[in-house]
Design a protein around this motif. Structure first.
Motif, PDB file in Angstrom:
ATOM      1  N   GLU A  84      -9.301  -0.382   3.052  1.00  0.00           N
ATOM      2  CA  GLU A  84      -7.929  -0.855   2.890  1.00  0.00           C
ATOM      3  C   GLU A  84      -7.865  -2.373   3.001  1.00  0.00           C
ATOM      4  O   GLU A  84      -7.139  -3.028   2.250  1.00  0.00           O
TER       5      GLU A  84
ATOM      6  N   SER B 116      -4.687   2.451   7.833  1.00  0.00           N
ATOM      7  CA  SER B 116      -5.672   3.509   8.064  1.00  0.00           C
ATOM      8  C   SER B 116      -5.500   4.158   9.431  1.00  0.00           C
ATOM      9  O   SER B 116      -5.611   5.382   9.577  1.00  0.00           O
TER      10      SER B 116
ATOM     11  N   LEU C  97      -4.106   7.625   4.419  1.00  0.00           N
ATOM     12  CA  LEU C  97      -3.167   6.502   4.480  1.00  0.00           C
ATOM     13  C   LEU C  97      -1.722   6.988   4.533  1.00  0.00           C
ATOM     14  O   LEU C  97      -0.804   6.311   4.067  1.00  0.00           O
TER      15      LEU C  97
END
Length: 260
Positions: free
Chosen positions: A85, A131, A155
């Motif tokens: 991410e 996350s 997510l």
């Protein structure tokens, strides 16, 4: 006498040459357990000619920024979903060198002793990075407190909650602050490194916690240009050694679990 002096000078030159040729690695880490594990392997690495400089950080952003900008060589604090991410959002290209350990994620409270005691409308604090927020919500679902639209979505956000029978109020905060606000909320889901720093014992104090099979292994992370450097390989091997496995088992007693 001359021979003795010559021998002494030769010895000093050899030491000097060895010092010059020593490989240096500057590695960012959060204090517990990452920096502690790095400090543990430092003497073994020194014997292999690697000088390890451990830089302690209290956040999850600067360690990646400084590695990407080549101010530091590597970092050790994050799991794969967080790294993916971060790379996506920041345009970086950091890579995993090796997995080292898992820190089972836990839920803590100073107001209730079990999840069933949570009252209607209770406030639950979770990390605000994508996350770890998804990880926290997944743990809440596993323990019957909420239902998510897609339980497999790492997510997931509070908007993905499709059933919330206790009408829990989900509050997203910076991960490092969660131990400090425990008395302000009914429940907080805390990363184990911050829990241990706050003198919480994950295996004893958590109301519920992930199992050792958690996919969120913490990684040694570097850049593509230095991930295969000899010094980095030596560090990776040291972190995956039998000695580190024993150190983790003895020091953290189940709060940290080897991932190798």
């Amino acid at each position: 006498m001359k021979k003795s002096v010559s021998a002494l000078l030769a010895g000093l030159l050899a030491v000097s040459a060895g010092a010059v040729s020593a490989e240096k690695l500057a590695v960012a880490a959060t204090a517990v357990p990452h920096a502690e594990i790095l400090e543990f392997v430092k003497p073994a690495l020194a014997k292999q000619g690697v000088e390890l400089d451990v830089k302690v950080f209290t956040d999850y952003v600067q360690p990646n920024v400084q590695v990407a900008e080549k101010r530091l060589d590597a970092n050790f604090f994050q799991h794969k979903p967080y790294l993916a991410e971060f790379n996506k959002n920041k345009g970086t290209n950091l890579v995993a060198v090796t997995a080292v350990h898992v820190e089972p994620f836990g839920a803590y409270s100073v107001k209730v002793k079990k999840a069933a005691e949570l009252k209607d409308g209770a406030t639950v604090a979770i990390p605000n990075d994508p996350s770890n927020a998804g990880r926290a919500l997944a743990l809440l679902q596993q323990n019957g407190l909420i239902k998510l639209k897609d339980p497999a979505n790492i997510l997931a956000t509070p908007k993905d909650i499709v059933d919330n029978p206790k009408h829990l109020k989900i509050k997203e905060l910076e991960a490092a602050t969660l131990p400090r606000i425990l008395n302000q909320v009914e429940l907080a889901l805390i990363n184990t490194n911050y829990a241990i720093e706050a003198k919480l014992n994950p295996t004893q104090d958590a109301l519920f916690i992930e199992g050792a099979q958690s996919p969120y292994a913490n990684l040694l992370v570097a850049r593509p240009d230095n991930k295969d450097a000899p010094a980095m390989k030596k560090l990776a091997a040291a972190l995956n050694s039998a000695e580190v496995k024993q150190f983790i088992a003895q020091k953290y007693k189940g709060a940290v679990v080897p991932a190798f």
